[in-house]
Design a protein around this motif. Structure first.
Motif, PDB file in Angstrom:
ATOM      1  N   ASN A   1     -44.026  63.640  15.948  1.00 30.05           N
ATOM      2  CA  ASN A   1     -43.268  63.917  14.731  1.00 30.05           C
ATOM      3  C   ASN A   1     -43.355  62.813  13.697  1.00 30.05           C
ATOM      4  OD1 ASN A   1     -42.360  66.360  15.803  1.00 30.05           O
ATOM      5  ND2 ASN A   1     -40.568  65.412  16.760  1.00 30.05           N
ATOM      6  N   HIS A   2     -43.873  61.657  14.084  1.00 28.88           N
ATOM      7  CA  HIS A   2     -43.942  60.518  13.165  1.00 28.88           C
ATOM      8  C   HIS A   2     -45.307  60.502  12.491  1.00 28.88           C
ATOM      9  CE1 HIS A   2     -43.659  56.448  11.584  1.00 28.88           C
ATOM     10  NE2 HIS A   2     -42.386  56.453  11.882  1.00 28.88           N
ATOM     11  N   ALA A   3     -45.317  60.241  11.220  1.00 29.94           N
ATOM     12  CA  ALA A   3     -46.560  60.328  10.438  1.00 29.94           C
ATOM     13  C   ALA A   3     -47.650  59.411  10.964  1.00 29.94           C
ATOM     14  CB  ALA A   3     -46.279  60.019   8.973  1.00 29.94           C
ATOM     15  N   THR A   4     -47.279  58.234  11.453  1.00 34.22           N
ATOM     16  CA  THR A   4     -48.287  57.272  11.884  1.00 34.22           C
ATOM     17  C   THR A   4     -48.368  57.123  13.394  1.00 34.22           C
ATOM     18  OG1 THR A   4     -46.745  55.410  11.839  1.00 34.22           O
ATOM     19  CG2 THR A   4     -47.901  55.925   9.792  1.00 34.22           C
ATOM     20  N   GLY A   5     -47.428  57.710  14.124  1.00 34.94           N
ATOM     21  CA  GLY A   5     -47.394  57.486  15.561  1.00 34.94           C
ATOM     22  C   GLY A   5     -46.750  56.167  15.921  1.00 34.94           C
ATOM     23  N   ASP A   6     -46.131  55.504  14.956  1.00 37.58           N
ATOM     24  CA  ASP A   6     -45.490  54.207  15.164  1.00 37.58           C
ATOM     25  C   ASP A   6     -44.049  54.436  15.596  1.00 37.58           C
ATOM     26  OD1 ASP A   6     -44.536  51.655  15.124  1.00 37.58           O
ATOM     27  OD2 ASP A   6     -44.863  51.296  12.997  1.00 37.58           O
ATOM     28  N   VAL A   7     -43.775  54.232  16.894  1.00 39.74           N
ATOM     29  CA  VAL A   7     -42.417  54.360  17.401  1.00 39.74           C
ATOM     30  C   VAL A   7     -42.022  53.048  18.052  1.00 39.74           C
ATOM     31  CG1 VAL A   7     -42.568  56.836  17.734  1.00 39.74           C
ATOM     32  CG2 VAL A   7     -43.226  55.325  19.595  1.00 39.74           C
ATOM     33  N   THR A   8     -40.747  52.835  18.212  1.00 39.07           N
ATOM     34  CA  THR A   8     -40.258  51.547  18.682  1.00 39.07           C
ATOM     35  C   THR A   8     -39.787  51.571  20.121  1.00 39.07           C
ATOM     36  OG1 THR A   8     -38.071  52.072  17.801  1.00 39.07           O
ATOM     37  CG2 THR A   8     -39.564  50.835  16.381  1.00 39.07           C
ATOM     38  N   ILE A   9     -39.821  52.740  20.789  1.00 33.38           N
ATOM     39  CA  ILE A   9     -39.410  52.791  22.181  1.00 33.38           C
ATOM     40  C   ILE A   9     -40.634  52.738  23.074  1.00 33.38           C
ATOM     41  CG2 ILE A   9     -37.320  54.091  21.694  1.00 33.38           C
ATOM     42  CD1 ILE A   9     -38.726  56.602  22.590  1.00 33.38           C
ATOM     43  N   THR A  10     -40.424  52.469  24.352  1.00 31.67           N
ATOM     44  CA  THR A  10     -41.504  52.393  25.328  1.00 31.67           C
ATOM     45  C   THR A  10     -41.329  53.513  26.331  1.00 31.67           C
ATOM     46  OG1 THR A  10     -40.271  50.975  26.836  1.00 31.67           O
ATOM     47  CG2 THR A  10     -41.520  49.888  25.088  1.00 31.67           C
TER      48      THR A  10
ATOM     49  N   SER B   1     -51.601  53.642  26.197  1.00 30.07           N
ATOM     50  CA  SER B   1     -51.920  52.674  25.137  1.00 30.07           C
ATOM     51  C   SER B   1     -50.755  51.744  24.868  1.00 30.07           C
ATOM     52  CB  SER B   1     -52.329  53.392  23.846  1.00 30.07           C
ATOM     53  OG  SER B   1     -51.214  54.002  23.218  1.00 30.07           O
ATOM     54  N   MET B   2     -49.582  52.047  25.396  1.00 26.87           N
ATOM     55  CA  MET B   2     -48.424  51.164  25.237  1.00 26.87           C
ATOM     56  C   MET B   2     -48.328  50.135  26.358  1.00 26.87           C
ATOM     57  SD  MET B   2     -45.417  53.557  23.710  1.00 26.87           S
ATOM     58  CE  MET B   2     -45.618  54.255  22.059  1.00 26.87           C
ATOM     59  N   GLU B   3     -49.203  50.235  27.354  1.00 27.04           N
ATOM     60  CA  GLU B   3     -49.214  49.273  28.444  1.00 27.04           C
ATOM     61  C   GLU B   3     -50.040  48.056  28.041  1.00 27.04           C
ATOM     62  OE1 GLU B   3     -49.210  52.739  31.940  1.00 27.04           O
ATOM     63  OE2 GLU B   3     -51.040  51.635  31.432  1.00 27.04           O
ATOM     64  N   THR B   4     -49.443  46.900  28.112  1.00 23.98           N
ATOM     65  CA  THR B   4     -50.134  45.685  27.686  1.00 23.98           C
ATOM     66  C   THR B   4     -51.424  45.464  28.466  1.00 23.98           C
ATOM     67  OG1 THR B   4     -48.051  44.656  27.024  1.00 23.98           O
ATOM     68  CG2 THR B   4     -49.918  43.194  27.365  1.00 23.98           C
ATOM     69  N   ASP B   5     -51.379  45.640  29.772  1.00 23.13           N
ATOM     70  CA  ASP B   5     -52.589  45.436  30.581  1.00 23.13           C
ATOM     71  C   ASP B   5     -53.685  46.420  30.199  1.00 23.13           C
ATOM     72  OD1 ASP B   5     -51.594  43.298  31.940  1.00 23.13           O
ATOM     73  OD2 ASP B   5     -51.025  44.415  33.739  1.00 23.13           O
ATOM     74  N   THR B   6     -53.307  47.657  29.867  1.00 25.66           N
ATOM     75  CA  THR B   6     -54.312  48.642  29.470  1.00 25.66           C
ATOM     76  C   THR B   6     -54.882  48.313  28.098  1.00 25.66           C
ATOM     77  OG1 THR B   6     -53.127  50.309  30.761  1.00 25.66           O
ATOM     78  CG2 THR B   6     -54.766  51.115  29.197  1.00 25.66           C
ATOM     79  N   GLN B   7     -54.057  47.795  27.199  1.00 24.86           N
ATOM     80  CA  GLN B   7     -54.568  47.351  25.904  1.00 24.86           C
ATOM     81  C   GLN B   7     -55.641  46.285  26.096  1.00 24.86           C
ATOM     82  OE1 GLN B   7     -51.140  45.992  23.732  1.00 24.86           O
ATOM     83  NE2 GLN B   7     -50.148  47.993  23.775  1.00 24.86           N
ATOM     84  N   ARG B   8     -55.438  45.427  27.079  1.00 25.23           N
ATOM     85  CA  ARG B   8     -56.391  44.335  27.315  1.00 25.23           C
ATOM     86  C   ARG B   8     -57.625  44.796  28.093  1.00 25.23           C
ATOM     87  NH1 ARG B   8     -51.407  40.567  29.284  1.00 25.23           N
ATOM     88  NH2 ARG B   8     -50.883  39.619  27.274  1.00 25.23           N
ATOM     89  N   ARG B   9     -57.436  45.626  29.107  1.00 21.53           N
ATOM     90  CA  ARG B   9     -58.517  45.936  30.053  1.00 21.53           C
ATOM     91  C   ARG B   9     -59.144  47.312  29.856  1.00 21.53           C
ATOM     92  NH1 ARG B   9     -58.136  40.863  30.380  1.00 21.53           N
ATOM     93  NH2 ARG B   9     -56.336  40.052  31.505  1.00 21.53           N
TER      94      ARG B   9
END
Length: 296
Positions: free
Chosen positions: A268-277, A136-144
């Motif tokens: 471990n993050h409440a929302t799943g929002d992390v800043t690394i790839t 889900s962090m892959e831009t192409d997968t987000q699109r396609r």
């Protein structure tokens, strides 16, 4: 500019700003997320691309994602690939290196490689969730989006007894409106007759659009799969000309292991929002999930 056109723009485009700001404001105003103080742009864009920048639909899936994580701690709080390494090394799961002709990621799950005496359905479902978080962090997968092939050869009573209505509901939620990925197709091959009661338990929870994307190919799948996938995409075991399934499984296992730190941060993050790839992640040999949470 239409939603699909916005989806084609890079993450840093100024034209995405209004949608990102609106979704952030709406999400932070949601009562059930009162303890959340911020969301990164990249995190929000995942949900916007999953619904072609329709803010209302994106907000719905974001809130569902948070509810799912909250209500399924036995799955979402343990996202360590090394904790299920035996299952992964059994060549249970692969994300194929080549995308299909529409740009979708292609996933394969080999049920016969899952020994229900060694691995619970919860652990098996975690594998799917880990893969979903990474791609889900892959831009192409987000699109396609993605397409999944479930090889049900070897499906047994032991497998069936592990899938109860509660788990069926959670599986269907991820397939429909609780995860920021577009499910473009679900293909079942080698499905035995006694798989149908389990499928009948899952089917009512699925929206009509997902039901229409489910294809049952039976034992003669190599001929019919070719109607959906080009030969260069699939392994030879599935009628294609790509890398063998064992190689594909091992390559994806290595990718998940390299994403161990990323997945632990998400868990471990409440929302799943992390800043690394995923590219920033290193294999963690010591950090494993040892806490077993009850199914609740």
């Amino acid at each position: 500019m239409s939603g699909p056109e916005l989806s084609e723009l890079p993450d840093g485009s100024e034209q995405l700003g209004p949608c990102v700001l609106t979704l952030r404001r709406r999400a932070l105003q949601a009562g059930e997320l009162s303890d959340v103080t911020s969301f990164s742009d990249g995190f929000l864009i995942k949900f916007l691309r999953a619904r072609d920048f329709d803010v209302e639909l994106s907000l719905k899936i974001l809130l569902n994602y948070q509810r799912w994580r909250r209500d399924s701690p036995e799955i979402s709080r343990c996202l360590s690939p090394s904790s299920v390494l035996g299952l992964l090394n059994a060549s249970y799961h692969a994300v194929l290196p080549q995308r299909d002709h529409t740009g979708s990621r292609v996933l394969i799950y080999r049920i016969g490689q899952w020994n229900p005496k060694d691995w619970s359905a919860i652990q098996v479902f975690r594998v799917s969730l880990m893969t979903s978080e990474v791609i889900s962090m892959e831009t192409d997968t987000q699109r396609r989006g993605l397409k999944a092939i479930f090889d049900l050869q070897g499906w047994s009573l032991g497998h069936a007894l592990q899938v109860n209505p509660s788990l069926a509901r959670k599986i269907s939620a991820v397939l429909s409106d609780s995860f920021p990925l577009k499910v473009r197709g679900i293909h079942l091959v080698n499905e035995p007759m006694f798989f149908r009661p389990v499928f009948a338990m899952i089917r009512p929870f699925l929206p009509e659009k997902i039901r229409q994307r489910i294809h049952m190919h039976g034992a003669d799948f190599q001929e019919t799969l070719s109607d959906f996938f080009s030969p260069h995409v699939l392994p030879p075991e599935y009628g294609g000309e790509g890398p063998g399934i064992e190689e594909a499984c091992q390559d994806w296992t290595n990718q998940l292991l390299q994403s161990e730190d990323l997945l632990q941060q998400i868990a471990n993050h409440a929302t799943g929002d992390v800043t690394i790839t995923p590219d920033d992640c290193l294999i963690s040999e010591e950090e494993q999930c040892t806490e077993q949470l009850s199914e609740g």
